[in-house]
Scaffold this active site. Structure first.
Site, PDB file in Angstrom:
ATOM      1  N   GLN A 113       4.042   4.669 -12.599  1.00  0.00           N
ATOM      2  CA  GLN A 113       5.474   4.248 -13.142  1.00  0.00           C
ATOM      3  C   GLN A 113       5.349   3.283 -14.352  1.00  0.00           C
ATOM      4  OE1 GLN A 113       8.110   6.570 -12.255  1.00  0.00           O
ATOM      5  NE2 GLN A 113       8.975   5.914 -14.365  1.00  0.00           N
ATOM      6  N   LYS A 116       3.695   4.284 -17.305  1.00  0.00           N
ATOM      7  CA  LYS A 116       4.467   5.470 -17.926  1.00  0.00           C
ATOM      8  C   LYS A 116       5.706   4.555 -18.767  1.00  0.00           C
ATOM      9  CE  LYS A 116       5.715   8.724 -15.361  1.00  0.00           C
ATOM     10  NZ  LYS A 116       6.232   9.743 -14.422  1.00  0.00           N
ATOM     11  N   LYS A 128       9.448   2.525  -7.553  1.00  0.00           N
ATOM     12  CA  LYS A 128       9.636   3.738  -6.948  1.00  0.00           C
ATOM     13  C   LYS A 128       9.896   3.454  -5.751  1.00  0.00           C
ATOM     14  CE  LYS A 128       9.080   8.276  -7.952  1.00  0.00           C
ATOM     15  NZ  LYS A 128       9.125   8.769  -9.472  1.00  0.00           N
ATOM     16  N   GLY A 167      16.655   9.568  -9.924  1.00  0.00           N
ATOM     17  CA  GLY A 167      16.413  10.644  -9.266  1.00  0.00           C
ATOM     18  C   GLY A 167      14.715  10.889  -9.073  1.00  0.00           C
ATOM     19  N   ASP A 168      14.132  11.786  -8.233  1.00  0.00           N
ATOM     20  CA  ASP A 168      12.897  12.318  -8.130  1.00  0.00           C
ATOM     21  C   ASP A 168      12.978  13.659  -7.178  1.00  0.00           C
ATOM     22  OD1 ASP A 168      10.088  11.720  -8.950  1.00  0.00           O
ATOM     23  OD2 ASP A 168       9.653  12.032  -6.878  1.00  0.00           O
ATOM     24  N   THR A 211      12.991  15.405 -18.820  1.00  0.00           N
ATOM     25  CA  THR A 211      11.511  15.315 -18.356  1.00  0.00           C
ATOM     26  C   THR A 211      10.781  16.794 -19.039  1.00  0.00           C
ATOM     27  OG1 THR A 211      12.339  14.014 -16.573  1.00  0.00           O
ATOM     28  CG2 THR A 211      10.044  15.055 -16.551  1.00  0.00           C
TER      29      THR A 211
HETATM   30  P1  NDP Z   1      12.663  18.992  -7.612  1.00  0.00           P
HETATM   31  O1  NDP Z   1      13.042  18.609  -6.223  1.00  0.00           O
HETATM   32  O2  NDP Z   1      14.048  18.773  -8.609  1.00  0.00           O
HETATM   33  O3  NDP Z   1      11.803  20.157  -7.709  1.00  0.00           O
HETATM   34  C1  NDP Z   1      10.619  20.135  -7.125  1.00  0.00           C
HETATM   35  C2  NDP Z   1      10.207  21.670  -7.271  1.00  0.00           C
HETATM   36  O4  NDP Z   1       8.906  21.832  -6.830  1.00  0.00           O
HETATM   37  C3  NDP Z   1      10.989  22.544  -6.397  1.00  0.00           C
HETATM   38  O5  NDP Z   1      10.951  23.935  -7.082  1.00  0.00           O
HETATM   39  C4  NDP Z   1      10.066  22.693  -5.018  1.00  0.00           C
HETATM   40  O6  NDP Z   1      10.338  23.739  -4.276  1.00  0.00           O
HETATM   41  C5  NDP Z   1       8.577  22.694  -5.739  1.00  0.00           C
HETATM   42  N1  NDP Z   1       7.703  22.106  -4.719  1.00  0.00           N
HETATM   43  C6  NDP Z   1       7.595  21.004  -4.144  1.00  0.00           C
HETATM   44  N2  NDP Z   1       6.523  21.061  -3.504  1.00  0.00           N
HETATM   45  C7  NDP Z   1       5.737  22.103  -3.676  1.00  0.00           C
HETATM   46  C8  NDP Z   1       4.642  22.777  -3.469  1.00  0.00           C
HETATM   47  N3  NDP Z   1       3.743  22.103  -2.552  1.00  0.00           N
HETATM   48  N4  NDP Z   1       4.123  23.908  -3.992  1.00  0.00           N
HETATM   49  C9  NDP Z   1       5.006  24.510  -4.617  1.00  0.00           C
HETATM   50  N5  NDP Z   1       6.075  24.049  -5.203  1.00  0.00           N
HETATM   51  C10 NDP Z   1       6.545  22.862  -4.738  1.00  0.00           C
HETATM   52  O7  NDP Z   1      11.889  17.678  -8.193  1.00  0.00           O
HETATM   53  P2  NDP Z   1      11.558  17.291  -9.774  1.00  0.00           P
HETATM   54  O8  NDP Z   1      11.551  18.318 -10.657  1.00  0.00           O
HETATM   55  O9  NDP Z   1      12.419  16.210 -10.105  1.00  0.00           O
HETATM   56  O10 NDP Z   1      10.251  16.779  -9.654  1.00  0.00           O
HETATM   57  C11 NDP Z   1       8.944  17.493  -9.781  1.00  0.00           C
HETATM   58  C12 NDP Z   1       7.746  16.381 -10.022  1.00  0.00           C
HETATM   59  O11 NDP Z   1       7.913  15.975 -11.280  1.00  0.00           O
HETATM   60  C13 NDP Z   1       7.407  15.261  -9.089  1.00  0.00           C
HETATM   61  O12 NDP Z   1       6.188  15.038  -8.961  1.00  0.00           O
HETATM   62  C14 NDP Z   1       8.086  14.072  -9.795  1.00  0.00           C
HETATM   63  O13 NDP Z   1       7.693  13.150  -9.396  1.00  0.00           O
HETATM   64  C15 NDP Z   1       7.975  14.480 -11.201  1.00  0.00           C
HETATM   65  N6  NDP Z   1       8.801  13.650 -12.429  1.00  0.00           N
HETATM   66  C16 NDP Z   1      10.250  14.093 -11.950  1.00  0.00           C
HETATM   67  C17 NDP Z   1      11.048  13.377 -13.323  1.00  0.00           C
HETATM   68  C18 NDP Z   1      12.600  13.847 -13.222  1.00  0.00           C
HETATM   69  O14 NDP Z   1      12.943  13.489 -14.155  1.00  0.00           O
HETATM   70  N7  NDP Z   1      13.015  14.558 -12.160  1.00  0.00           N
HETATM   71  C19 NDP Z   1      10.299  12.506 -13.921  1.00  0.00           C
HETATM   72  C20 NDP Z   1       9.046  12.470 -14.177  1.00  0.00           C
HETATM   73  C21 NDP Z   1       8.210  13.177 -13.155  1.00  0.00           C
HETATM   74  P3  NDP Z   1      11.534  23.828  -3.276  1.00  0.00           P
HETATM   75  O15 NDP Z   1      12.988  23.753  -4.049  1.00  0.00           O
HETATM   76  O16 NDP Z   1      11.579  25.119  -2.610  1.00  0.00           O
HETATM   77  O17 NDP Z   1      11.214  22.648  -2.367  1.00  0.00           O
END
Ligand code: NDP
Length: 448
Positions: A113, A116, A128, A167-168, A211
């Protein structure tokens, strides 16, 4: 591996000290491989122990969160905040709720982070936080009680000029709302101490999209610069269908691409007719596990419970948007074998070091998360600016600013890659060097 003896010595000591933190060491190793190009060129880096300092968080706060579940039973979770580096601005970084949260994962995220946030050009340091609390299957009231108890400890360590969480994974607008509500009650002030807030609570338009949209803007730059191409007609696969994945899918389609595969923790959907993203978003409002449900509406789609099956779907572009270490070497080989020529990380560190190397060695264009997914924190920075000025920008204004920031990040990475590797397309090296430079110069300016 890196060649600088300075980096080799620092990494050896770090590996010994944190032998039980594989994700953190992985993030540092990947970073060292890039700064290897510059670290011995500026003697001040070694003299001032910049590298030794930059790999140690300025502060780690660890605490217990006790809360009462719906049956009246007391539950206990562990939580932490890693305030990694404040050289260029107040600490800034998300909060993750996931049962696998531990110090290694939160440290790797806070470390990444830092660079970034530097790439966004906005004054934000790196942090974080998270907890091993599992939101899966919890009632709304349980989520609220957990978030409130989490803030009862964390509130004293955060503030609009100190540390601004967002969030994350597992933390969205609902959780941020409950945390911000509790923080506000304790501090008796309405300031921008959280970002990703609901719009009515002072959040920014465009933050939810930032994002995923930013990731697509970054890929657009890569497509036009390196291939004279656009998203039009490209086959795209996206792992994860959460905040990042669903918004990336929406933008890919808007830009003329076709999303043929998506996934969540329950499995993978392969839909040759093109994924119905509106259906995914609708299903996710009432279900946590949506891929299996998708089939009931689109019976022609193929479903697999193996989450790695997504990397076997033939595609031009792959966007891992779920979590860390989703693409191991075997999946990288599947991607190359099935025609993928561009990988863009929406998640943080979804690709292992050897998988990244394999992709680069096989001519795959690669956009690392710390550059490609920086759109989220960039718009969080814009949310902080709007809160500080007591005004709001329109969605269009935010989207234009986001687009500009992503173009600029790409240019910084491209130019640093060209300058230090002699080639413009090593965006991994470019991102790490460009992100590092501002942070280390600020650290030099501020003394030991
Ligand atoms: P969410 O919790 O909104 O979504 C995560 C998604 O990934 C869900 O669909 C979840 O499925 C799925 N998932 C989690 N683990 C697995 C796995 N092992 N295999 C397949 N699918 C999986 O999180 P975000 O979208 O916010 O974050 C996703 C990634 O992006 C993270 O690495 C985060 O650190 C990164 N990120 C997020 C930002 C943001 O603005 N939100 C900014 C920059 C980076 P299910 O719902 O079934 O658990």
């Amino acid at each position: 591996m890196f060649k600088s003896t300075y980096l080799i010595d620092v990494f050896a000591a770090l590996s010994k000290r944190y032998a039980d933190q594989p994700e953190f060491l992985q993030a540092v190793e990947e970073f060292f491989c890039s700064i290897d190009f510059i670290v011995d060129k500026d003697p001040r880096i070694k003299q001032d122990a910049i590298v030794e300092r930059i790999v140690e968080p300025e502060r780690i706060i660890k605490f217990r969160v006790s809360w009462v579940d719906d049956s009246g039973k007391v539950q206990v979770n562990r939580a932490m905040r890693v305030q990694f580096n404040s050289a260029i601005g107040p600490y800034k970084g998300g909060i993750r709720f996931n049962p696998n949260v531990n110090e290694s994962i939160i440290k790797f995220l806070g470390f990444e982070q830092t660079f970034k946030n530097s790439l966004t050009g906005l004054p934000m340091g790196g942090a974080k936080g998270g907890s091993d609390f599992d939101p899966e299957g919890k009632s709304d009231n349980e989520i609220m009680r957990f978030c409130q108890n989490y803030i009862l400890e964390l509130y004293r360590h955060i503030g609009p000029r100190m540390d601004v969480p967002a969030g994350d994974l597992g933390v969205g607008a609902r959780e941020i709302g409950y945390m911000y509500g509790m923080y506000k009650r304790i501090e008796n002030e309405f300031s921008g101490t959280f970002t990703s807030k609901g719009i009515e609570s002072g959040g920014s338009l465009g933050r939810a999209e930032a994002t995923g949209y930013g990731l697509c803007y970054f890929v657009e730059e890569m497509l036009s610069t390196f291939k004279n191409e656009t998203f039009k007609g490209k086959r795209v696969i996206i792992s994860g269908s959460g905040k990042v994945g669903s918004m990336a899918a929406e933008k890919v389609i808007e830009l003329g691409g076709k999303v043929v595969g998506m996934s969540d923790i329950s499995g993978v959907i392969h839909d040759e007719a093109g994924i119905d993203v509106k259906l995914i978003k609708r299903l996710s409002q009432s279900n946590t596990i949506i891929m299996d449900k998708y089939r009931t509406y689109r019976p022609e789609a193929i479903f697999s419970t193996d989450t790695k099956a997504i990397w076997k779907i033939p595609c031009d572009i792959a966007m891992p948007c779920a979590t860390q270490n989703e693409i191991y070497l075997d999946s990288a080989k599947d991607l190359v074998a099935n025609g993928c020529w561009l990988v863009a990380e929406g998640a943080n560190m979804p690709t292992t070091i050897d998988a990244t190397k394999y992709l680069l060695d096989h001519g795959v264009l690669f956009a690392p998360g710390k550059a490609a997914n920086a759109g989220g924190v960039a718009v969080s920075g814009l949310e902080m600016a709007q809160n500080a000025m007591f005004m709001n920008w329109t969605f269009k204004e935010i989207d234009e600013k986001l687009h500009e920031i992503m173009k600029n990040i790409f240019k910084m990475c491209h130019d640093a890659s060209l300058k230090y590797t002699g080639k413009p397309d090593n965006i991994v090296v470019g991102a790490n060097i460009a992100g590092f430079q501002k942070v280390y110069v600020a650290m030099l300016q501020q003394g030991v």
